[in-house]
Design an enzyme around this catalytic site. Structure first.
Site, PDB file in Angstrom:
ATOM      1  N   LYS A 177       2.305  25.017  44.605  1.00 43.30           N
ATOM      2  CA  LYS A 177       2.275  25.828  45.835  1.00 43.30           C
ATOM      3  C   LYS A 177       2.091  24.906  47.042  1.00 43.30           C
ATOM      4  O   LYS A 177       1.791  23.734  46.891  1.00 43.30           O
ATOM      5  CB  LYS A 177       1.158  26.855  45.753  1.00 43.30           C
ATOM      6  CG  LYS A 177       0.951  27.469  44.379  1.00 43.30           C
ATOM      7  CD  LYS A 177       2.120  28.310  43.904  1.00 43.30           C
ATOM      8  CE  LYS A 177       1.816  28.841  42.502  1.00 43.30           C
ATOM      9  NZ  LYS A 177       2.812  29.688  41.933  1.00 43.30           N
TER      10      LYS A 177
HETATM   11  C1  LIG Z   1       1.961  30.416  40.632  1.00 47.39           C
HETATM   12  C2  LIG Z   1       1.914  31.875  40.567  1.00 47.39           C
HETATM   13  C3  LIG Z   1       0.869  32.558  39.921  1.00 47.39           C
HETATM   14  C4  LIG Z   1      -0.201  31.847  39.136  1.00 47.39           C
HETATM   15  O1  LIG Z   1      -0.990  31.005  39.902  1.00 47.39           O
HETATM   16  P1  LIG Z   1      -2.118  30.123  39.206  1.00 47.39           P
HETATM   17  O2  LIG Z   1      -2.960  29.659  40.339  1.00 47.39           O
HETATM   18  O3  LIG Z   1      -1.412  28.986  38.523  1.00 47.39           O
HETATM   19  O4  LIG Z   1      -2.841  30.971  38.253  1.00 47.39           O
HETATM   20  C5  LIG Z   1       0.849  33.933  39.986  1.00 47.39           C
HETATM   21  N1  LIG Z   1       1.811  34.620  40.612  1.00 47.39           N
HETATM   22  C6  LIG Z   1       2.845  33.998  41.219  1.00 47.39           C
HETATM   23  C7  LIG Z   1       3.862  34.815  41.929  1.00 47.39           C
HETATM   24  C8  LIG Z   1       2.936  32.604  41.204  1.00 47.39           C
HETATM   25  O5  LIG Z   1       3.976  32.002  41.788  1.00 47.39           O
END
Ligand SMILES: *Cc1c(COP(=O)(O)O)cnc(C)c1O
Length: 369
Positions: A177
């Protein structure tokens, strides 16, 4: 494709925490929660170990449990659907709009039943979902809309930060992210009682946090009123997050600049559709996807191979949970999702990318047709 933007400032911030001697959840987490919530125009922020655990807590706060249904897009990282199963509820897949990759009020309404208790609306790849429109369908029925804003830090919705319009939003700080803490997440909400309960649930449902006990003058014996979880963030992660949060605006501005350039270059390749700002807001372009429409002369997988052979690391587009063995047997009549997941790919887009590198990617895409 994304490479985290990490520098000496992050390294120094983490080193300071190590030297302070307090590495678990403590003052840095509290500071990061306050700063992040302020930036996202939320009243309360509760840091967690990941977005997945924040989604789990969000569904607990919304009172979702066994026998309930939760509407989710299949077109999302699988954690969105998995969180529904953690509370014993059934995920129900809704289709998306091909232009945004997001749920719409129509696709949500089509799958609502008397058992629907919540909807998880995702800002896919950073593109803000039209939350007000989804809420207009859900609020009158008493259905809670949780925003999975994992990808949306720095995106905007109707002039405000994405995520600010939901009763509860969940955020991710995974290195894929825009803003990373290594692993980590956040739950934001406007409801104080939900924030208080989320803070407890993430720390074993302790009545007094470890940090509060440490700071107290006398002896405090804590109590455990319900089954809690260990979903805490550490001060090491929060220190990193505080620096990353200060970088966010510059990172997003740079991604938008690179995306505009991609869109201009790709505009000359007939037929290719690209990620774009929706009418309701602005994307942070966490994922710059392209979609090859029906009848496009080359298939997605062949184009991915062509890019790979040219030394360019693109990725398949967003996954669809209903196609995974874990969700076999869950009803899924999702024509737009099928198209999106099988005909999209994500192009490389990173902070230091040069015009020449972008031109090279588009050259390979154009030559493949
Ligand atoms: C990356 C992501 C998650 C999970 O995030 P984590 O912090 O790795 O648990 C959940 N929903 C979406 C849409 C994502 O892109």
């Amino acid at each position: 494709m994304i490479k985290p933007v990490l520098g000496e400032e992050e390294a120094a911030a983490v080193a300071d925490v190590v030297r302070s001697g307090w590495v678990a959840q403590g003052p840095r987490v509290a500071e990061f929660e306050a700063s992040f919530a302020a930036r996202m125009a939320a009243a309360h922020g509760v840091a967690t170990s990941s977005c997945t655990t924040a989604l789990h807590l969000a569904l607990l706060l919304a009172g979702v449990g066994a026998g309930d249904e939760v509407v989710v897009p299949s077109l999302s990282f699988i954690a969105t659907a998995n969180a529904v199963r953690y509370v014993g509820a059934a995920p129900v897949f809704a289709d998306i709009d091909l232009a945004t990759g997001n749920l719409t009020p129509e696709t949500v309404e089509a799958v609502l039943t008397t058992r629907t208790r919540a909807v998880i609306a995702v800002d896919q790849g950073g593109v803000p979902v039209d939350l007000d429109a989804v809420r207009a369908v859900c609020d009158p029925r008493g259905i809670t809309v949780v925003e999975d804003a994992a990808c949306a830090a720095g995106s905007t919705y109707r002039g405000r930060p994405a995520g600010a319009g939901a009763e509860i939003s969940a955020w991710s700080f995974h290195p894929r992210k825009l803003l990373t803490t290594g692993e980590g997440g956040m739950l934001t909400t406007g409801r104080e009682e939900w924030a208080v309960r989320a803070r407890r649930l993430r720390e074993h449902a302790m009545s007094v946090s470890a940090a509060e006990r440490h700071a107290a003058a006398g002896v405090i014996i804590e109590e455990y009123a319900e089954t809690g979880y260990n979903y805490r963030m550490t001060d090491l992660q929060a220190a990193l997050g505080l620096v990353q949060l200060r970088r966010l605006d510059a990172v997003v501005a740079r991604r938008r600049e690179l995306a505009a350039r991609y869109r201009k270059l790709l505009g000359e390749v007939p037929g290719v559709l690209t990620a774009a700002d929706p009418d309701c807001g602005e994307t942070n372009y966490q994922s710059f996807w392209i979609l090859l429409p029906d009848g496009y002369p080359v298939g997605r997988d062949a184009l991915l191979r062509g890019l790979f052979d040219a030394g360019i690391s693109a990725r398949r587009g967003i996954m669809a949970a209903h196609r995974e063995p874990a969700y076999e047997g869950v009803r899924a009549d999702l024509p737009a999702t099928e198209v999106f997941t099988s005909r999209s790919l994500i192009l490389p887009l990173f902070h230091e990318m040069t015009p020449v590198q972008q031109e090279r990617v588009v050259e390979v895409v154009a030559a493949a047709r």
